[in-house]
Design a protein around this motif. Structure first.
Motif, mmCIF file in Angstrom:
data_model
loop_
_atom_site.group_PDB
_atom_site.id
_atom_site.type_symbol
_atom_site.label_atom_id
_atom_site.label_comp_id
_atom_site.label_asym_id
_atom_site.label_seq_id
_atom_site.Cartn_x
_atom_site.Cartn_y
_atom_site.Cartn_z
ATOM 1 N N LYS A 220 119.701 -12.175 51.945
ATOM 2 C CA LYS A 220 118.860 -12.893 50.988
ATOM 3 C C LYS A 220 117.974 -11.958 50.172
ATOM 4 O O LYS A 220 117.639 -12.258 49.040
ATOM 5 C CB LYS A 220 117.960 -13.904 51.720
ATOM 6 C CG LYS A 220 118.697 -15.068 52.327
ATOM 7 C CD LYS A 220 117.722 -16.100 52.885
ATOM 8 C CE LYS A 220 116.939 -16.789 51.791
ATOM 9 N NZ LYS A 220 116.113 -17.914 52.304
ATOM 10 N N VAL A 221 117.569 -10.842 50.775
ATOM 11 C CA VAL A 221 116.655 -9.920 50.108
ATOM 12 C C VAL A 221 117.432 -8.673 49.684
ATOM 13 O O VAL A 221 117.970 -7.947 50.525
ATOM 14 C CB VAL A 221 115.483 -9.530 51.027
ATOM 15 C CG1 VAL A 221 114.536 -8.587 50.289
ATOM 16 C CG2 VAL A 221 114.746 -10.774 51.502
ATOM 17 N N PHE B 295 106.393 -11.474 52.012
ATOM 18 C CA PHE B 295 107.849 -11.421 51.850
ATOM 19 C C PHE B 295 108.533 -12.522 52.647
ATOM 20 O O PHE B 295 109.553 -13.071 52.216
ATOM 21 C CB PHE B 295 108.357 -10.039 52.261
ATOM 22 C CG PHE B 295 107.820 -8.927 51.397
ATOM 23 C CD1 PHE B 295 108.383 -8.662 50.172
ATOM 24 C CD2 PHE B 295 106.727 -8.184 51.804
ATOM 25 C CE1 PHE B 295 107.885 -7.653 49.352
ATOM 26 C CE2 PHE B 295 106.214 -7.176 51.010
ATOM 27 C CZ PHE B 295 106.790 -6.912 49.772
ATOM 28 N N GLU C 233 111.095 -15.408 51.030
ATOM 29 C CA GLU C 233 112.388 -15.806 51.601
ATOM 30 C C GLU C 233 112.448 -17.303 51.851
ATOM 31 O O GLU C 233 113.485 -17.943 51.647
ATOM 32 C CB GLU C 233 112.630 -15.071 52.918
ATOM 33 C CG GLU C 233 113.156 -13.670 52.780
ATOM 34 C CD GLU C 233 113.598 -13.129 54.117
ATOM 35 O OE1 GLU C 233 114.622 -13.596 54.639
ATOM 36 O OE2 GLU C 233 112.910 -12.240 54.648
ATOM 37 N N VAL D 197 115.994 -13.045 46.919
ATOM 38 C CA VAL D 197 114.822 -12.274 46.517
ATOM 39 C C VAL D 197 115.301 -10.907 46.048
ATOM 40 O O VAL D 197 116.018 -10.212 46.780
ATOM 41 C CB VAL D 197 113.827 -12.110 47.683
ATOM 42 C CG1 VAL D 197 112.630 -11.264 47.256
ATOM 43 C CG2 VAL D 197 113.363 -13.475 48.182
ATOM 44 N N SER E 30 110.370 -1.379 49.562
ATOM 45 C CA SER E 30 111.511 -2.180 49.092
ATOM 46 C C SER E 30 112.720 -2.016 49.994
ATOM 47 O O SER E 30 113.351 -3.002 50.395
ATOM 48 C CB SER E 30 111.875 -1.791 47.653
ATOM 49 O OG SER E 30 110.830 -2.076 46.765
ATOM 50 N N GLN F 265 112.263 -3.633 53.386
ATOM 51 C CA GLN F 265 112.289 -5.083 53.392
ATOM 52 C C GLN F 265 113.681 -5.648 53.112
ATOM 53 O O GLN F 265 113.927 -6.826 53.352
ATOM 54 C CB GLN F 265 111.316 -5.628 52.335
ATOM 55 C CG GLN F 265 109.854 -5.453 52.682
ATOM 56 C CD GLN F 265 109.427 -6.310 53.857
ATOM 57 O OE1 GLN F 265 109.998 -7.364 54.130
ATOM 58 N NE2 GLN F 265 108.422 -5.857 54.584
ATOM 59 N N ALA F 266 114.586 -4.820 52.622
ATOM 60 C CA ALA F 266 115.865 -5.321 52.113
ATOM 61 C C ALA F 266 116.849 -5.663 53.224
ATOM 62 O O ALA F 266 116.968 -4.948 54.218
ATOM 63 C CB ALA F 266 116.492 -4.288 51.182
#
Length: 600
Positions: free
Chosen positions: A166-167, A213, A217, A223, A238, A241-242
């Motif tokens: 999703k990210v 974050f 989501e 995202v 970044s 978090q991915a």
């Protein structure tokens, strides 16, 4: 399992945030909380490994976990994400506490996969006793958990929407790349697909807590975090978090190697990285895509032409987890039906975002990956395989019935020196390595050499020598590589299999077989002798005739009882059979595939 020194404070408020447990009475929640631990798991840390004893169940409060399993050839395969509110280790509830080894004492069941933190996460873990108290207070929890287990187990290889990332961190390799422009184009494409998307850059996301974050989501389907590679806090945040990292580069530039700083990122460590190459109009390509793959430590490469248009729409489908992969089986001349499959899918507006296959299925797949339209595919297949027998240069066999010179010449004529990484659509083909007895999955290298290996039917075409490896037809070990396509992307899989029906071998040719020279005298060198049919059938026959059926979302089975594997001149009716079977399969399918849009 690992011992975590979690906090023994009153964690009832944290547990209350888990939607799964919202109906549990407060008294039972407090009692279960005494058997629970709260702890934080930093990105990249291990929750548990496959084979370790499973003595508790966990729930994710924030962050994201990833489940991994052992795949073929020693590869580690990503199974899916475990997001806030979801359980993990739930199989312990059913297998744990059972006397598995018959010694009279209950045993802890082993975990069947390994789970790691994909980013900084907060976890709450219940002992078996704590979970039992919750179930006694709210029996419906057991029913909910059984549903989750059945969904996760499902059928082997079944598409799992929750497994899709999703990210996405889109990181530019050059400040000349307008990442906001690209991200906004993807956001617009995602919204046309009915997906809620958000783009976050440094000005909005820097120095935000993890809860920020998690909330993104929760409120969005996709995202997109945009950054430029460099030694700065936002880039590091970044990629931490991915769920997946997209490295965006210019095809008219050369990548440095390594391409990214050696910063800790679970997505990088687990190779959840792709390369997206931009092609500025009229610019000369300065490097090979495989160089970008190696420099970024990536697994896939995508090409983005222009800003909006068909390639942007394809990338949006990949982000949304609804891309379409087409996989085609081998089957000699029966594989002509795949031409009809492609024609029917295009007429119905069904996109083809990934493509691959074995043997002759790989040849048709390569035509699609090159971006050829229906007319060009038809013209080239007719010229290469229909107008004259490609296996007509027979010889007294030493390593094969034919010399293979005709096949080599036709592959070079039609596929030239194109590299797999240069193809418009991500592509794979399979071959079989006789030296190791294993499957080779080709996703890089020269296309025509890959196809030559994939169609090298043992005993007919000479094997391909690749260093210390000896490669033959991919159909020998896996004639319908749906499992490979499942590993390549997280969307839908359409499969066309042309070898489920028995090969129509002519019994009379084997009752009193003629010698080689007598056969040639009667039939000439243009007609294949019966041994060719036997070898082709042996190479494509399968003990498990159902393999791959449960891994497809749409299964296409052309009716080809009258077409033999070596009927190279029976083309039009075979293509038509594939076309009709595809229309019928699409009409019968319950899934809704987003239609492809024409380039603007």
């Amino acid at each position: 399992m690992r011992i975590f020194k979690g906090m023994r404070l009153d964690i009832t408020p944290s547990i209350r945030t888990i939607a799964f447990l919202k109906d549990v009475p407060a008294r039972a929640m407090r009692a279960a909380g005494k058997e629970a631990n709260w702890f934080s798991l930093p990105a990249g840390a291990t929750l548990f490994l496959k084979g370790e004893a499973a003595d508790r169940i966990y729930f994710v409060l924030s962050g994201s976990l990833g489940a991994f399993r052992d795949g073929p050839n020693g590869r580690t395969e990503f199974v899916g994400h475990i997001r806030p509110g979801e359980p993990v280790g739930e199989m312990a509830l059913f297998l744990g506490g059972i006397d598995l080894d018959g010694d009279g004492t209950p045993d802890d069941a082993p975990h069947t996969s390994s789970v790691y933190a994909l980013r900084d996460s907060e976890i709450v873990g219940f002992s078996r006793e704590g979970w039992t108290k919750l179930v006694k207070a709210e029996p419906e929890l057991l029913e909910h958990m059984i549903r989750i287990i059945l969904r996760r187990l499902g059928r082997q290889g079944q598409r799992n929407v929750s497994a899709a990332p999703k990210v996405f961190a889109m990181v530019a390799t050059s400040p000349t790349i307008d990442m906001k422009l690209r991200a906004r184009a993807l956001k617009a494409s995602l919204e046309r697909l009915g997906r809620r998307a958000v783009v976050v850059d440094e000005t909005e996301g820097a120095e935000k807590p993890a809860s920020y974050f998690d909330d993104l989501e929760l409120r969005h389907d996709v995202v997109i975090l945009v950054s430029t590679i460099g030694d700065n806090a936002w880039y590091k945040l970044s990629i931490r978090q991915a769920d997946r990292i997209w490295v965006v580069g210019r095809a008219d530039a050369r990548p440095s190697n390594p391409l990214m700083p050696d910063d800790h990122s679970p997505a990088r460590a687990l190779k959840l990285v792709d390369v997206v190459l931009l092609h500025p109009g009229g610019a000369r390509q300065a490097s090979r895509p495989v160089e970008w793959l190696e420099a970024a430590g990536a697994t896939r490469v995508f090409h983005w032409l222009g800003v909006e248009g068909a390639t942007c729409e394809r990338l949006a489908r990949v982000m949304a987890g609804i891309s379409v992969g087409l996989v085609m089986s081998g089957g000699g001349a029966r594989a002509y039906s795949h031409v009809g499959v492609v024609k029917a899918m295009r007429e119905r507006g069904v996109p083809i975002d990934f493509v691959g296959g074995a043997s002759m299925g790989a040849v048709i797949a390569a035509c699609v990956a090159l971006g050829w339209n229906d007319a060009e595919i038809d013209m080239r297949i007719r010229k290469a395989f229909v107008e004259s027998n490609p296996l007509g240069d027979y010889t007294l066999p030493v390593v094969g019935l034919v010399k293979g010179l005709r096949v080599d010449a036709r592959l070079k004529e039609h596929f030239g020196d194109v590299e797999i990484g240069d193809l418009e659509i991500p592509f794979f083909a399979t071959s079989t390595n006789l030296m190791t007895g294993s499957q080779r999955i080709h996703r890089t290298g020269r296309l025509r050499e890959t196809l030559r290996a994939s169609i090298s039917l043992p005993g007919i075409l000479p094997p391909v020598v690749d260093g210390h490896d000896l490669l033959v037809d991919g159909a020998v070990l896996n004639n319908f590589p749906v499992d490979v396509m499942r590993d390549l992307h997280r969307g839908y899989v359409v499969g066309s299999d042309v070898t489920r029906q028995p090969e129509g071998l002519k019994i009379e040719e084997f009752e009193k077989p003629a010698g080689f020279f007598r056969w040639v005298t009667r039939h000439g060198f243009s007609n294949p002798p019966p041994i060719a049919g036997v070898l082709m059938r042996v190479a494509t026959i399968r003990a498990d005739r159902q393999f791959g059926r449960d891994m497809t979302d749409v299964l296409i089975l052309p009716q080809l009882a009258e077409t033999q594997l070596r009927d190279w001149d029976v083309y039009d009716q075979t293509v038509q059979a594939g076309y009709e079977a595809t229309l019928a399969a699409l009409d019968a399918s319950a899934i809704e595939i987003a239609p492809a849009t024409a380039a603007r």
